[in-house]
Design a protein around this motif. Structure first.
Motif, PDB file in Angstrom:
ATOM      1  N   PHE A  24      -6.548 -28.991  22.127  1.00 19.03           N
ATOM      2  CA  PHE A  24      -6.892 -29.305  20.794  1.00 19.03           C
ATOM      3  C   PHE A  24      -8.062 -30.499  20.560  1.00 19.03           C
ATOM      4  O   PHE A  24      -8.125 -30.904  19.448  1.00 19.03           O
ATOM      5  CB  PHE A  24      -5.743 -29.761  19.821  1.00 19.03           C
ATOM      6  N   LYS A 228      -1.931 -40.938  17.238  1.00 19.64           N
ATOM      7  CA  LYS A 228      -2.684 -39.909  17.119  1.00 19.64           C
ATOM      8  C   LYS A 228      -3.772 -39.792  18.096  1.00 19.64           C
ATOM      9  O   LYS A 228      -3.781 -38.473  18.609  1.00 19.64           O
ATOM     10  CB  LYS A 228      -3.239 -40.058  15.660  1.00 19.64           C
ATOM     11  N   ARG A 231      -2.319 -38.227  21.348  1.00 20.12           N
ATOM     12  CA  ARG A 231      -1.506 -36.833  21.464  1.00 20.12           C
ATOM     13  C   ARG A 231      -1.535 -36.086  22.719  1.00 20.12           C
ATOM     14  O   ARG A 231      -0.755 -35.444  22.923  1.00 20.12           O
ATOM     15  CB  ARG A 231      -1.800 -35.868  20.079  1.00 20.12           C
ATOM     16  N   GLY A 271       1.438 -26.846  20.752  1.00 21.34           N
ATOM     17  CA  GLY A 271       1.046 -26.757  19.471  1.00 21.34           C
ATOM     18  C   GLY A 271       1.951 -27.392  18.720  1.00 21.34           C
ATOM     19  O   GLY A 271       1.374 -28.350  17.710  1.00 21.34           O
ATOM     20  N   THR A 272       3.363 -27.271  18.862  1.00 23.59           N
ATOM     21  CA  THR A 272       4.234 -27.999  17.726  1.00 23.59           C
ATOM     22  C   THR A 272       4.255 -29.489  17.986  1.00 23.59           C
ATOM     23  O   THR A 272       4.189 -30.290  17.002  1.00 23.59           O
ATOM     24  CB  THR A 272       5.757 -27.701  18.147  1.00 23.59           C
ATOM     25  N   TRP A 274       1.498 -31.240  18.891  1.00 24.27           N
ATOM     26  CA  TRP A 274       0.144 -31.954  18.474  1.00 24.27           C
ATOM     27  C   TRP A 274       0.255 -32.062  17.055  1.00 24.27           C
ATOM     28  O   TRP A 274      -0.142 -33.084  16.248  1.00 24.27           O
ATOM     29  CB  TRP A 274      -0.882 -30.975  18.892  1.00 24.27           C
ATOM     30  N   PHE A 275       0.619 -30.786  16.429  1.00 17.82           N
ATOM     31  CA  PHE A 275       0.755 -31.009  14.993  1.00 17.82           C
ATOM     32  C   PHE A 275       1.658 -31.936  14.536  1.00 17.82           C
ATOM     33  O   PHE A 275       1.752 -32.172  13.110  1.00 17.82           O
ATOM     34  CB  PHE A 275       0.720 -29.489  14.479  1.00 17.82           C
ATOM     35  N   ARG A 276       2.731 -31.955  15.111  1.00 17.91           N
ATOM     36  CA  ARG A 276       3.895 -32.973  14.627  1.00 17.91           C
ATOM     37  C   ARG A 276       3.273 -34.706  14.775  1.00 17.91           C
ATOM     38  O   ARG A 276       3.511 -35.199  14.035  1.00 17.91           O
ATOM     39  CB  ARG A 276       5.025 -32.793  15.425  1.00 17.91           C
ATOM     40  N   GLY A 277       2.243 -34.678  15.578  1.00 23.96           N
ATOM     41  CA  GLY A 277       1.444 -35.944  15.861  1.00 23.96           C
ATOM     42  C   GLY A 277       2.419 -36.832  16.640  1.00 23.96           C
ATOM     43  O   GLY A 277       2.521 -38.055  16.596  1.00 23.96           O
TER      44      GLY A 277
END
Length: 277
Positions: A24, A228, A231, A271-272, A274-277
């Protein structure tokens, strides 16, 4: 194939969990971290795939010279060329790339470690230094992030050692400290002959606890302001810590098999996280 395509191909072919932590990133940072990862793979492969120690030593010396050429602007290898291209954007100290090579070279001369202090130098060179370089590529504002990167690299390498006990023993290398083997009553012969025992499982539980400590310590030292940016390391940690706990749940069956997570599970964890931060 241009240098960055070569590095991308090298990373993809490895099947390593590191590959999933790059997914990402913005293109510029992804190219830089992929070049660094490809460099680590190249020098690691020298040790693992070359069965003539003298030839391996000379090849590592060639890579030391290639590092000098990178910083002189005259690299000859695709990985060196890719690294040279990213130096203008990211501060990657020459000394740290050389230290990674020094760590790989330890595998040619040292097959046992008396205690954890001795093992830490090896882990620092082959993993924590990589973490420090990666932190530069990902970006940070608070220098405490470098302590996080150091300890996370240590946790990753300890996880690798636990996962690969049997495979490493068959190559003649035992990374578990000698004093730990003696403390738990596990002779080196048990590792070489893939002999599981309650004592071995207790030894490995102790090693896993040490790794967990470094994960906890790393996370405690990551400043909120840099979370951030960092990550990718957190993605890697999610994958590796899950692997460590799978190995523990399976009773540390690491002498005659290699535990791994499926690519789909790695993608889900990446994915989880990364998007959770």
């Amino acid at each position: 194939m241009n240098p960055h395509d070569y590095c991308q191909d090298k990373a993809a072919q490895s099947g390593s969990s590191f590959y999933y932590s790059f997914m990402f990133l913005p293109a510029e940072r992804r190219r830089a971290i992929t070049a660094l990862y490809a460099f680590c793979r190249e020098v690691d492969d020298v040790v693992d795939e070359c069965h003539d120690p003298a030839l391996a030593q000379s090849t590592l010396e060639w890579w030391r010279q290639e590092v000098e050429r990178i910083y002189a602007g005259t690299p000859t290898h695709p990985v060196g060329q890719a690294l040279q291209e990213v130096l203008g954007r990211f501060q990657l100290p020459r000394e740290q790339l050389l230290e990674i090579i020094d760590g790989m070279a330890m595998d040619l001369t040292q097959t046992r470690y008396a205690d954890f202090k001795a093992l830490q130098l090896y882990c620092y060179r082959v993993a924590s230094v990589v973490g420090l370089l990666a932190a530069e590529i990902f970006g940070y504002q608070d220098r405490r992030t470098l302590k996080y990167a150091h300890d996370l690299g240590m946790a990753f390498q300890l996880t690798n050692i636990i996962r690969d006990v049997g495979e490493d023993a068959r190559r003649g290398r035992i990374y578990l400290p000698v004093d730990d083997l003696q403390r738990f009553g596990v002779p080196a012969k048990d590792l070489l002959e893939a002999r599981h025992s309650d004592a071995f499982r207790e030894l490995m539980a102790f090693q896993a606890g040490r790794a967990e400590h470094f994960y906890d310590q790393a996370f405690a030292q990551l400043p909120k302001i840099d979370r951030k940016a960092q990550r990718p390391g957190l993605v890697m940690a999610a994958i590796y810590r899950t692997l460590l706990r799978e190995i523990a749940a399976d009773g540390f069956q690491v002498l005659d098999r290699r535990t791994s997570l499926t690519p789909l599970r790695k993608v889900w964890l990446a994915g989880t996280t990364w998007f959770r931060g």
